[in-house]
Design an enzyme around this catalytic site. Structure first.
Site, PDB file in Angstrom:
ATOM      1  N   LYS A 110       0.832  -1.207   0.000  1.00  0.00           N
ATOM      2  CA  LYS A 110       0.000   0.000   0.000  1.00  0.00           C
ATOM      3  C   LYS A 110       0.871   1.263   0.000  1.00  0.00           C
ATOM      4  CE  LYS A 110      -4.348  -1.887   1.169  1.00  0.00           C
ATOM      5  NZ  LYS A 110      -5.309  -2.417   2.078  1.00  0.00           N
ATOM      6  N   LYS A 189      -2.842  -8.189  -9.365  1.00  0.00           N
ATOM      7  CA  LYS A 189      -3.984  -8.562  -8.518  1.00  0.00           C
ATOM      8  C   LYS A 189      -5.153  -7.591  -8.754  1.00  0.00           C
ATOM      9  CE  LYS A 189      -5.803  -8.091  -3.999  1.00  0.00           C
ATOM     10  NZ  LYS A 189      -5.855  -7.298  -2.820  1.00  0.00           N
ATOM     11  N   LYS A 192      -9.875  -3.042  -5.813  1.00  0.00           N
ATOM     12  CA  LYS A 192     -10.792  -1.907  -5.956  1.00  0.00           C
ATOM     13  C   LYS A 192     -10.021  -0.622  -6.233  1.00  0.00           C
ATOM     14  CE  LYS A 192     -13.618  -3.734  -2.233  1.00  0.00           C
ATOM     15  NZ  LYS A 192     -12.590  -4.196  -1.274  1.00  0.00           N
TER      16      LYS A 192
HETATM   17  N1  AQP Z   1      -7.807 -10.165  -6.736  1.00  0.00           N
HETATM   18  C1  AQP Z   1      -8.243 -10.922  -5.741  1.00  0.00           C
HETATM   19  N2  AQP Z   1      -8.172 -12.281  -5.832  1.00  0.00           N
HETATM   20  C2  AQP Z   1      -8.626 -13.072  -4.816  1.00  0.00           C
HETATM   21  N3  AQP Z   1      -9.176 -12.577  -3.680  1.00  0.00           N
HETATM   22  C3  AQP Z   1      -9.260 -11.244  -3.564  1.00  0.00           C
HETATM   23  N4  AQP Z   1      -9.746 -10.464  -2.585  1.00  0.00           N
HETATM   24  C4  AQP Z   1      -9.596  -9.158  -2.928  1.00  0.00           C
HETATM   25  N5  AQP Z   1      -9.030  -9.075  -4.139  1.00  0.00           N
HETATM   26  C5  AQP Z   1      -8.809 -10.347  -4.566  1.00  0.00           C
HETATM   27  C6  AQP Z   1     -10.323 -10.969  -1.358  1.00  0.00           C
HETATM   28  O1  AQP Z   1     -11.537 -10.281  -1.100  1.00  0.00           O
HETATM   29  C7  AQP Z   1     -11.704 -10.176   0.296  1.00  0.00           C
HETATM   30  C8  AQP Z   1     -12.091  -8.788   0.658  1.00  0.00           C
HETATM   31  O2  AQP Z   1     -11.014  -7.937   0.395  1.00  0.00           O
HETATM   32  P1  AQP Z   1     -10.958  -6.532   1.087  1.00  0.00           P
HETATM   33  O3  AQP Z   1     -12.058  -5.709   0.559  1.00  0.00           O
HETATM   34  O4  AQP Z   1     -10.951  -6.673   2.541  1.00  0.00           O
HETATM   35  O5  AQP Z   1      -9.565  -5.922   0.746  1.00  0.00           O
HETATM   36  P2  AQP Z   1      -8.531  -6.216  -0.352  1.00  0.00           P
HETATM   37  O6  AQP Z   1      -7.988  -7.588  -0.332  1.00  0.00           O
HETATM   38  O7  AQP Z   1      -7.490  -5.136  -0.202  1.00  0.00           O
HETATM   39  O8  AQP Z   1      -9.432  -6.007  -1.642  1.00  0.00           O
HETATM   40  P3  AQP Z   1      -9.196  -4.944  -2.726  1.00  0.00           P
HETATM   41  O9  AQP Z   1     -10.230  -5.029  -3.758  1.00  0.00           O
HETATM   42  O10 AQP Z   1      -7.779  -5.045  -3.168  1.00  0.00           O
HETATM   43  O11 AQP Z   1      -9.450  -3.574  -1.909  1.00  0.00           O
HETATM   44  P4  AQP Z   1      -8.554  -2.282  -1.793  1.00  0.00           P
HETATM   45  O12 AQP Z   1      -8.200  -1.878  -3.197  1.00  0.00           O
HETATM   46  O13 AQP Z   1      -9.438  -1.267  -1.120  1.00  0.00           O
HETATM   47  O14 AQP Z   1      -7.345  -2.619  -0.987  1.00  0.00           O
HETATM   48  C9  AQP Z   1     -10.409 -10.623   0.965  1.00  0.00           C
HETATM   49  O15 AQP Z   1     -10.575 -11.922   1.485  1.00  0.00           O
HETATM   50  C10 AQP Z   1      -9.428 -10.631  -0.166  1.00  0.00           C
HETATM   51  O16 AQP Z   1      -8.432 -11.619   0.001  1.00  0.00           O
END
Ligand code: AQP
Length: 319
Positions: A110, A189, A192
């Site tokens: 991050k 990956k 969001k």
């Molecule tokens: N690309 C991915 N492949 C598999 N699993 C994923 N998850 C997120 N992206 C992928 C899983 O979704 C769950 C919720 O994730 P989160 O919202 O808590 O945070 P994150 O992992 O940081 O998801 P994002 O979309 O990448 O959010 P931002 O951009 O805000 O940081 C988790 O179980 C995660 O593993």
């Protein structure tokens, strides 16, 4: 068995969230007592617009319900409706070694992506540990990116248990082998906040455009292509049957089909896959108070368990 998972309302849910966490969580809801929360405290580390945060929270709940979360089986609630997690996070932070948190990949990623190194972002794994431990969770369905956070949770639980007697159960991650890390349209990956996401409930035109803009190499149409290095093939494998996957693999390896045609096939699969969920979403939207009533009920259930566990924790540590 108690099942726990969370999802941040930091944007709109995408197919990485769906296959990495939502689908396994929905599948598990019939196998135990499930607690699924919308991680709004966590989202505060990146979302600074209160209106957007409120809208995202509502939308995450709506989308999760549309995808099949059954509120009769699983408690769906806002993280901030159980503020006891912040108390537990404080208690855990008193035993959390700095070095353990400094090694967090997610924190380093991050920062590398330009986020400010706030204390909240640094402390994220401690709050996540509290989220998990406060429900005496046995199983945590997550994407592979969260594996290290579950290990940190276990380390903190062990530290508390060694110091104060047996207070916590040790939770296990449940990672979907076929969707460990779902790639975004740029091959990284899907996330969001990375602008590479295909949303579950995007409109048709938007989704088609996104799929058609998946980054590929410049291998000519007639030349054989390597499916194992293709984002199109990886995404298609999430939606297609075994036979369909084998058939696409063969066509990749044979040559004679361009990436544009494979993308069109992927779009068709993806669009059809979410069709029943889009329908369900429309039905839920017709009842304006449904989502809020689910969240209120979920919070009540979550509070019952969290209060019991916190009583045990406070007594163990001497509060
Ligand atoms: N690309 C991915 N492949 C598999 N699993 C994923 N998850 C997120 N992206 C992928 C899983 O979704 C769950 C919720 O994730 P989160 O919202 O808590 O945070 P994150 O992992 O940081 O998801 P994002 O979309 O990448 O959010 P931002 O951009 O805000 O940081 C988790 O179980 C995660 O593993």
């Amino acid at each position: 068995m108690r099942i726990l998972s969370g999802i941040q309302p930091s944007g709109v849910l995408h197919i990485g969230n769906y296959f990495g966490m939502m689908q396994p969580a929905i599948a598990l809801q019939a196998q135990g007592e499930a607690f699924y929360f919308i991680a709004d405290y966590h989202a505060l580390t990146s979302v600074r617009d209160p209106k957007a945060l409120r809208e995202n929270i509502h939308r995450v709940a709506l989308d999760f319900l549309a995808c099949g979360l059954d509120p009769e089986r699983a408690a769906l609630f806002r993280q901030s409706d159980v503020p006891q997690v912040t108390e537990l996070a404080w208690i855990l932070s008193t035993v959390a070694p700095m070095g353990l948190l400094e090694r967090s990949h997610s924190y380093k990623d991050k920062l590398a992506r330009g986020m400010l190194p706030s204390v909240g972002l640094f402390n994220y794994p401690v709050l996540m540990a509290a989220d998990i431990l406060i429900y005496d969770s046995d199983v945590v369905p997550v994407g592979k990116d969260q594996k290290q956070h579950i290990e940190i949770t276990r380390d903190l639980a062990v530290k508390i248990n060694e110091t104060f007697g047996k207070v916590f159960k040790l939770p296990e991650p449940r990672i979907q082998a076929a969707a460990e890390i779902v790639p975004g349209i740029d091959g990284q990956k899907m996330s969001k906040s990375y602008g590479n996401n295909i949303d579950i409930f995007g409109n048709e035109k938007e989704m088609r455009t996104l799929v058609m803009s998946i980054v590929t190499d410049s291998t000519p149409v007639e030349t054989p292509k390597d499916p194992s290095r293709s984002t199109i093939f990886q995404l298609y494998s999430l939606f297609a049957t075994k036979n369909e996957i084998a058939e696409m693999r063969e066509r990749f390896q044979k040559g004679g089909t361009g990436y544009g045609d494979f993308k069109k096939e992927l779009f068709q699969k993806l669009w059809q896959y979410f069709a029943p969920m889009r329908k369900r979403r429309e039905e839920i939207l017709a009842d304006k108070s449904y989502v809020d009533s689910v969240l209120i009920r979920g919070a009540r259930r979550a509070n019952e368990v969290a209060n019991q566990v916190m009583q045990r924790v406070r007594s163990a540590v001497g509060l």
